[in-house]
Design an enzyme around this catalytic site. Structure first.
Site, short mmCIF file in Angstrom:
data_model
loop_
_atom_site.label_atom_id
_atom_site.label_comp_id
_atom_site.label_asym_id
_atom_site.label_seq_id
_atom_site.Cartn_x
_atom_site.Cartn_y
_atom_site.Cartn_z
N CYS A 1 0.81 -1.23 0.00
CA CYS A 1 0.00 0.00 0.00
C CYS A 1 0.84 1.27 0.00
O CYS A 1 0.35 2.35 -0.35
CB CYS A 1 -0.94 0.01 1.20
SG CYS A 1 -0.15 -0.48 2.74
N LYS B 1 10.48 -3.52 0.29
CA LYS B 1 9.36 -3.81 -0.61
C LYS B 1 9.15 -2.65 -1.58
O LYS B 1 8.86 -2.87 -2.76
CB LYS B 1 8.07 -4.00 0.19
CG LYS B 1 7.97 -5.34 0.90
CD LYS B 1 6.66 -5.39 1.69
CE LYS B 1 6.70 -6.42 2.77
NZ LYS B 1 5.56 -6.33 3.69
N HIS C 1 -2.06 6.81 3.50
CA HIS C 1 -0.60 6.89 3.59
C HIS C 1 -0.13 8.13 2.82
O HIS C 1 -0.57 8.37 1.69
CB HIS C 1 0.05 5.66 2.94
CG HIS C 1 -0.07 4.39 3.75
ND1 HIS C 1 -0.65 4.33 5.00
CD2 HIS C 1 0.36 3.13 3.46
CE1 HIS C 1 -0.58 3.07 5.45
NE2 HIS C 1 0.02 2.34 4.53
N1 NAP Z 1 -4.20 -2.82 5.78
C1 NAP Z 1 -3.69 -2.33 4.65
O1 NAP Z 1 -3.62 -1.10 4.44
C2 NAP Z 1 -3.17 -3.27 3.59
C3 NAP Z 1 -2.75 -2.74 2.36
C4 NAP Z 1 -2.24 -3.60 1.38
C5 NAP Z 1 -2.18 -4.94 1.63
N2 NAP Z 1 -2.59 -5.43 2.83
C6 NAP Z 1 -2.52 -6.87 3.04
O2 NAP Z 1 -3.86 -7.34 3.10
C7 NAP Z 1 -3.95 -8.43 4.02
C8 NAP Z 1 -5.02 -8.10 5.05
O3 NAP Z 1 -4.64 -6.95 5.78
P1 NAP Z 1 -5.63 -6.29 6.84
O4 NAP Z 1 -4.99 -5.01 7.22
O5 NAP Z 1 -7.02 -6.28 6.33
O6 NAP Z 1 -5.50 -7.32 8.07
P2 NAP Z 1 -6.50 -7.51 9.31
O7 NAP Z 1 -7.32 -6.30 9.52
O8 NAP Z 1 -5.62 -7.97 10.41
O9 NAP Z 1 -7.46 -8.70 8.84
C9 NAP Z 1 -6.97 -10.00 8.65
C10 NAP Z 1 -8.09 -10.88 8.12
O10 NAP Z 1 -7.55 -12.18 7.85
C11 NAP Z 1 -8.39 -13.13 8.53
N3 NAP Z 1 -7.62 -14.33 8.88
C12 NAP Z 1 -6.71 -14.48 9.85
N4 NAP Z 1 -6.25 -15.76 9.86
C13 NAP Z 1 -6.91 -16.41 8.88
C14 NAP Z 1 -6.92 -17.76 8.42
N5 NAP Z 1 -6.12 -18.70 8.95
N6 NAP Z 1 -7.74 -18.09 7.40
C15 NAP Z 1 -8.55 -17.15 6.82
N7 NAP Z 1 -8.61 -15.86 7.22
C16 NAP Z 1 -7.79 -15.50 8.24
C17 NAP Z 1 -8.90 -12.39 9.75
O11 NAP Z 1 -10.03 -13.07 10.28
P3 NAP Z 1 -10.50 -12.90 11.81
O12 NAP Z 1 -11.47 -11.74 11.84
O13 NAP Z 1 -11.16 -14.19 12.12
O14 NAP Z 1 -9.27 -12.65 12.64
C18 NAP Z 1 -9.26 -11.05 9.10
O15 NAP Z 1 -10.45 -11.16 8.37
C19 NAP Z 1 -2.54 -8.61 4.59
O16 NAP Z 1 -1.88 -9.61 3.83
C20 NAP Z 1 -1.88 -7.27 4.37
O17 NAP Z 1 -0.49 -7.37 4.25
C21 NAP Z 1 -3.08 -4.63 3.82
#
Ligand code: NAP
Length: 353
Positions: A133, A228, A256
């Site tokens: 991001c 990255k 960001h």
């Molecule tokens: N946040 C950003 O700005 C951003 C930007 C670009 C990319 N990303 C990428 O996008 C992904 C998600 O980020 P996020 O910020 O949304 O994270 P997050 O808020 O921590 O959410 C994580 C999600 O993954 C689920 N999860 C955890 N363990 C799992 C499993 N074993 N099987 C299936 N689902 C599972 C969680 O479910 P529960 O509710 O059950 O815990 C939740 O729905 C990451 O890989 C991150 O690097 C994030």
């Protein structure tokens, strides 16, 4: 519109309860992505439901047999989950749009921002990565300038929102901010703020603070986020640009920001750059003033302001803000999927186009 004529798809979202997952669900609705059936998945540790098109849907753990029903799956959970599930599903013909960092460097996995390199998509490579991001705003805004004058070096400092670290980090920030707000008294002046040592999801307390660490440090003292930015920018642009970055977490909820210095092979004036950016896809240029995360948060574009000459005619300085959850993640993945629809490569399986 071609998207709406497509027969509905079975769409999976792995991580539907997370920061990016929630944005994905609302974007699928807002952009009228042709979803016939939505399958939301999470860790399964808690019983929960998500709302989609006015209905509450139960969220289940990501089991392979349900995932195999999908035509396309958005992976927005973790590197480990994507690594264990996505390659096998992609081999079975299911489009896997992965927002984790598990596959971004892989030579056989396209890393895609549609405004830049939709040409790297192929019907034979069904696992597609979306970029980090922090790099997205830089990549989108810098690309037209790079094409014209050849960027040879990028220097930047980032000011990254807490939601970029996921929902647990954001909750931690909100708890700290509330505690501080109730303990500080108006009129007391700049008294030292008691340091809340309870930081579990970020390297230090974030309320009223600035943390010059995003990710783990390598043996050169570079953070994983800084590495990255360099590798992903070069993959996206098909370039060999030197990148020096210092990435910093700030107490912002979403959006960001980047202070960027671009050094070019050939001179490029601010007025020429402004003309290019004014018509660049996905970019909103501030002719005067500047975007802030509060303005850009919740909006689709990449916002650019404070465009000016640097030390000489080969250097430009820019201020770039984009929503990490939208163009930095969910929106970019959906735009990639929309590109697959337009090309006729994403369709209900068994339904020949
Ligand atoms: N946040 C950003 O700005 C951003 C930007 C670009 C990319 N990303 C990428 O996008 C992904 C998600 O980020 P996020 O910020 O949304 O994270 P997050 O808020 O921590 O959410 C994580 C999600 O993954 C689920 N999860 C955890 N363990 C799992 C499993 N074993 N099987 C299936 N689902 C599972 C969680 O479910 P529960 O509710 O059950 O815990 C939740 O729905 C990451 O890989 C991150 O690097 C994030």
């Amino acid at each position: 519109m071609a998207l709406l004529k497509t027969k509905g798809l079975i769409v999976g979202v792995v991580g539907a309860t997370g920061m990016v997952g929630r944005e994905l669900l609302s974007l699928l609705e807002r952009r009228r992505f042709p979803v016939a059936e939505l399958l939301p998945f999470s860790s399964g540790l808690r019983r929960t439901k998500v709302r989609f098109k006015g209905r509450l849907l139960a969220v289940h753990s990501a089991d392979r047999s349900s995932l195999e029903r999908c035509d396309a799956i958005f992976f927005v959970s973790s590197d480990a989950v994507s690594a264990s599930l996505a390659p096998g599903l992609a081999r079975r013909g299911i489009w896997c749009l992965d927002d984790s960092s598990a596959f971004r460097p892989a030579p056989d996995v396209p890393l895609v921002i549609p405004e830049i390199n939709a040409s790297s998509l192929s019907p034979d490579r069904r696992l597609v990565a979306g970029p980090n991001c922090t790099v997205t705003g830089l990549a989108v805004a810098g690309y037209p300038l790079h094409r014209l004058a050849g960027v040879r070096r990028v220097r930047l400092a980032s000011y990254q929102a807490v939601s970029g670290a996921g929902k647990a980090a954001l909750d931690e920030f909100l708890v700290q901010a509330r505690a501080l707000a109730s303990s500080l008294k108006l009129g007391d002046g700049p008294a030292p703020i008691p340091v809340n040592k309870k930081a579990r999801f970020l390297p230090a307390p974030i309320a009223c603070n600035v943390i010059p660490q995003v990710g783990a440090f390598d043996s050169f003292g570079r953070s994983s986020e800084e590495s990255k930015i360099s590798s992903e920018l070069n993959k996206l642009w098909g370039a060999d640009v030197s990148v020096s970055a210092t990435t910093v977490r700030v107490p912002v909820v979403r959006g960001h920001s980047l202070a960027v210095w671009l050094e070019f092979e050939r001179p490029l004036s601010p007025s020429r750059a402004r003309r290019l950016l004014a018509k660049a896809p996905g970019v909103s240029l501030f002719d005067s003033g500047y975007p802030t995360p509060l303005q850009a948060g919740g909006k689709d574009g990449v916002f650019v302001g404070r465009l000016r000459q640097g030390v000489d005619s080969r250097e430009l300085c820019l201020w770039i803000v984009s929503d990490n959850l939208l163009k930095g993640a969910a929106l970019n993945s959906i735009q990639t999927a929309e590109e697959l629809l337009r090309r006729g490569w994403l369709s209900p399986r068994g339904f020949s186009v």
